[in-house]
Design an enzyme around this catalytic site. Structure first.
Site, PDB file in Angstrom:
ATOM      1  CG  HIS A 106      32.239   4.281  11.492  1.00  0.00           C
ATOM      2  ND1 HIS A 106      31.654   3.586  10.472  1.00  0.00           N
ATOM      3  CD2 HIS A 106      33.078   5.170  10.890  1.00  0.00           C
ATOM      4  CE1 HIS A 106      32.093   4.035   9.312  1.00  0.00           C
ATOM      5  NE2 HIS A 106      32.963   5.001   9.546  1.00  0.00           N
TER       6      HIS A 106
ATOM      7  NE  ARG B  44      32.175   3.150   4.669  1.00  0.00           N
ATOM      8  CZ  ARG B  44      32.775   4.224   5.184  1.00  0.00           C
ATOM      9  NH1 ARG B  44      33.641   4.104   6.171  1.00  0.00           N
ATOM     10  NH2 ARG B  44      32.477   5.430   4.729  1.00  0.00           N
TER      11      ARG B  44
ATOM     12  CG  ASP C 296      36.578   2.991  13.917  1.00  0.00           C
ATOM     13  OD1 ASP C 296      36.190   3.195  15.086  1.00  0.00           O
ATOM     14  OD2 ASP C 296      36.412   3.804  12.994  1.00  0.00           O
TER      15      ASP C 296
ATOM     16  CD  GLU D 109      29.615   0.758  10.822  1.00  0.00           C
ATOM     17  OE1 GLU D 109      30.687   0.154  10.953  1.00  0.00           O
ATOM     18  OE2 GLU D 109      29.534   1.967  10.580  1.00  0.00           O
TER      19      GLU D 109
HETATM   20  P1  NAI Z   1      41.333   6.990  -1.038  1.00  0.00           P
HETATM   21  O1  NAI Z   1      40.318   7.011  -2.150  1.00  0.00           O
HETATM   22  O2  NAI Z   1      42.304   8.108  -0.933  1.00  0.00           O
HETATM   23  O3  NAI Z   1      42.158   5.619  -1.102  1.00  0.00           O
HETATM   24  C1  NAI Z   1      41.571   4.382  -1.345  1.00  0.00           C
HETATM   25  C2  NAI Z   1      42.620   3.496  -1.988  1.00  0.00           C
HETATM   26  O4  NAI Z   1      42.043   2.202  -2.143  1.00  0.00           O
HETATM   27  C3  NAI Z   1      43.049   3.980  -3.372  1.00  0.00           C
HETATM   28  O5  NAI Z   1      44.450   4.012  -3.468  1.00  0.00           O
HETATM   29  C4  NAI Z   1      42.449   2.955  -4.318  1.00  0.00           C
HETATM   30  O6  NAI Z   1      43.219   2.751  -5.483  1.00  0.00           O
HETATM   31  C5  NAI Z   1      42.450   1.716  -3.419  1.00  0.00           C
HETATM   32  N1  NAI Z   1      41.554   0.681  -3.912  1.00  0.00           N
HETATM   33  C6  NAI Z   1      40.427   0.808  -4.664  1.00  0.00           C
HETATM   34  N2  NAI Z   1      39.922  -0.410  -4.951  1.00  0.00           N
HETATM   35  C7  NAI Z   1      40.749  -1.310  -4.378  1.00  0.00           C
HETATM   36  C8  NAI Z   1      40.772  -2.726  -4.331  1.00  0.00           C
HETATM   37  N3  NAI Z   1      39.844  -3.451  -4.951  1.00  0.00           N
HETATM   38  N4  NAI Z   1      41.768  -3.319  -3.632  1.00  0.00           N
HETATM   39  C9  NAI Z   1      42.730  -2.595  -3.033  1.00  0.00           C
HETATM   40  N5  NAI Z   1      42.773  -1.255  -3.053  1.00  0.00           N
HETATM   41  C10 NAI Z   1      41.786  -0.617  -3.714  1.00  0.00           C
HETATM   42  O7  NAI Z   1      40.471   6.834   0.295  1.00  0.00           O
HETATM   43  P2  NAI Z   1      40.911   7.198   1.774  1.00  0.00           P
HETATM   44  O8  NAI Z   1      40.552   8.592   2.088  1.00  0.00           O
HETATM   45  O9  NAI Z   1      42.291   6.743   2.012  1.00  0.00           O
HETATM   46  O10 NAI Z   1      39.874   6.290   2.615  1.00  0.00           O
HETATM   47  C11 NAI Z   1      39.944   4.881   2.593  1.00  0.00           C
HETATM   48  C12 NAI Z   1      38.699   4.312   3.221  1.00  0.00           C
HETATM   49  O11 NAI Z   1      38.659   4.654   4.603  1.00  0.00           O
HETATM   50  C13 NAI Z   1      37.385   4.895   2.672  1.00  0.00           C
HETATM   51  O12 NAI Z   1      36.940   4.178   1.520  1.00  0.00           O
HETATM   52  C14 NAI Z   1      36.427   4.713   3.816  1.00  0.00           C
HETATM   53  O13 NAI Z   1      35.719   3.501   3.632  1.00  0.00           O
HETATM   54  C15 NAI Z   1      37.317   4.617   5.043  1.00  0.00           C
HETATM   55  N6  NAI Z   1      37.101   5.692   6.003  1.00  0.00           N
HETATM   56  C16 NAI Z   1      36.785   5.356   7.302  1.00  0.00           C
HETATM   57  C17 NAI Z   1      36.583   6.341   8.252  1.00  0.00           C
HETATM   58  C18 NAI Z   1      36.270   6.002   9.676  1.00  0.00           C
HETATM   59  O14 NAI Z   1      35.882   6.888  10.456  1.00  0.00           O
HETATM   60  N7  NAI Z   1      36.456   4.770  10.116  1.00  0.00           N
HETATM   61  C19 NAI Z   1      36.641   7.762   7.880  1.00  0.00           C
HETATM   62  C20 NAI Z   1      37.048   7.998   6.513  1.00  0.00           C
HETATM   63  C21 NAI Z   1      37.242   6.993   5.601  1.00  0.00           C
END
Ligand code: NAI
Length: 345
Positions: free
Chosen positions: A292, A231, A255, A260
């Site tokens: 994105h 993000r 990305d 944005e």
């Molecule tokens: P996920 O929920 O599986 O993993 C997120 C990880 O971040 C977890 O291990 C969690 O413990 C950790 N986390 C939470 N708070 C934290 C903090 N303060 N500091 C460090 N780590 C922390 O989520 P996933 O599926 O891996 O997605 C991650 C991010 O990717 C999403 O939140 C979303 O913003 C982004 N995303 C971007 C996309 C794009 O098209 N560019 C598409 C899908 C997701």
């Protein structure tokens, strides 16, 4: 018949929603506009609103949706920082698509990284003009480099696996480290200091907003490459620009961008870009911006549509069950009394 106001509709996501919606009694009202306080009236008469990452679902919008009898906000994304989930609690159920293709995002992060480090974007432009000079195209080997991964969830772990395949040393930081994962967790400070490449894969929260700021950049290695497919708000873009101008940051692969919402996903090529910070970043030879698109694969689009349709159906068809529900307690597991597979309220 379930009527769904589908905000920020794009030609690439309509076919898969039509396909899965037509298998059930779901009718999508496709709206090109984004959801916000000015457009919320378009949801009148519908049962559900379906939104994406740049729709604004703040407390004022939630109040209106509640007034119009909307039962559910169905996010077509995993991230939900654009929804005031606390304001929704007790009024409107919020569901999301927890994983549609973590591979798509992790692979895009790698694509950006390889493009940037091996100067593929420059080579592509050069050879199209029959310029076969190699000057300025020198990259570096991934093998043996240290990559710092922030957030070791679904996407972060796949990214780590790919990096290991390149022979990179992986270190990571996560607020909730995964036990027995074999991941070498370090403090955020240690990660900033030791990484040749830093890739962000954590959600945007109050805690993570601007986690890469001037202070963090100060601690990083000279020449560090920063990748953000998570993000935009995770990075203070002004500090990033300063770091690039000071030659501290070697390259940035973005990305996502904090501002944005009114820019990405649209064609602005015929207009003057008002966002000077983004213009300046894009003008830098060592910055690559994609709009994105990390999620944008055929597999992901199909999964998003199928899961969203099932999320909506779960509310109507299964008494007391709401698949993939989010509420403000999701970030605070101790407070959450919800049994698995039950509605949050
Ligand atoms: P996920 O929920 O599986 O993993 C997120 C990880 O971040 C977890 O291990 C969690 O413990 C950790 N986390 C939470 N708070 C934290 C903090 N303060 N500091 C460090 N780590 C922390 O989520 P996933 O599926 O891996 O997605 C991650 C991010 O990717 C999403 O939140 C979303 O913003 C982004 N995303 C971007 C996309 C794009 O098209 N560019 C598409 C899908 C997701």
């Amino acid at each position: 018949m379930i009527n769904v106001a589908f905000f920020d509709a794009k030609p690439y996501d309509m076919p898969s929603f039509e396909h899965y919606g037509s298998l059930h009694d779901i009718r999508f009202k496709y709206l090109e506009t984004k959801l916000n306080e000015d457009t919320v009236d378009l949801a009148k008469g519908c049962d559900v609103v379906c939104v994406f990452v740049n729709d604004t679902v703040n407390a004022a919008v939630v109040e209106k949706l509640h007034e119009y009898g909307i039962k559910m906000i169905a996010l077509r994304s995993a991230g939900y920082n654009n929804v005031d989930v606390k304001a929704c609690f007790g009024k409107i159920h919020v569901v999301h698509v927890p994983a549609y293709s973590p591979y798509a995002v992790a692979e895009h992060a790698i694509a950006l990284l390889l493009t940037s480090v091996r100067r593929i974007h420059k080579a592509y432009n050069r050879t199209r003009e029959f310029n076969f000079s190699l000057s300025g195209l020198t990259g570096f080997d991934f093998h043996g480099k240290t990559v710092g991964v922030v957030g070791t969830g679904k996407i972060g772990r796949i990214f780590i696996d790919i990096c290991r395949g390149f022979g990179m040393k992986v270190i990571a930081y996560d607020r909730f480290p995964a036990k027995d994962s074999g991941i070498d967790y370090v403090s955020l400070e240690a990660l900033w200091a030791a990484s040749d490449i830093i890739s962000l894969h954590c959600p945007l929260t109050d805690e993570t907003r601007h986690m890469i700021n001037a202070g963090a950049i100060e601690q990083m290695k000279k020449g560090v490459v920063i990748v953000n497919t998570s993000r935009g708000g995770l990075i203070d873009a002004e500090a990033l620009l300063e770091g690039i101008k000071a030659r501290k940051i070697g390259a940035a692969c973005l990305d996502v961008y904090e501002e944005e919402a009114d820019i990405f996903f649209e064609d602005h090529s015929g207009h003057i870009m008002d966002d000077e910070l983004l213009s300046r970043l894009i003008s830098m030879p060592n910055v690559i911006v994609t709009s994105h698109q990390a999620f944008l694969t055929e597999e992901a689009l199909g999964n998003i549509a199928e899961t969203t349709v099932n999320n909506i159906l779960s509310y109507y068809n299964n008494d007391g069950i709401c698949d993939h529900e989010l509420c403000y307690r999701c970030g605070n597991i101790e407070q959450c009394k919800k049994d698995r597979k039950q509605r949050c309220f």
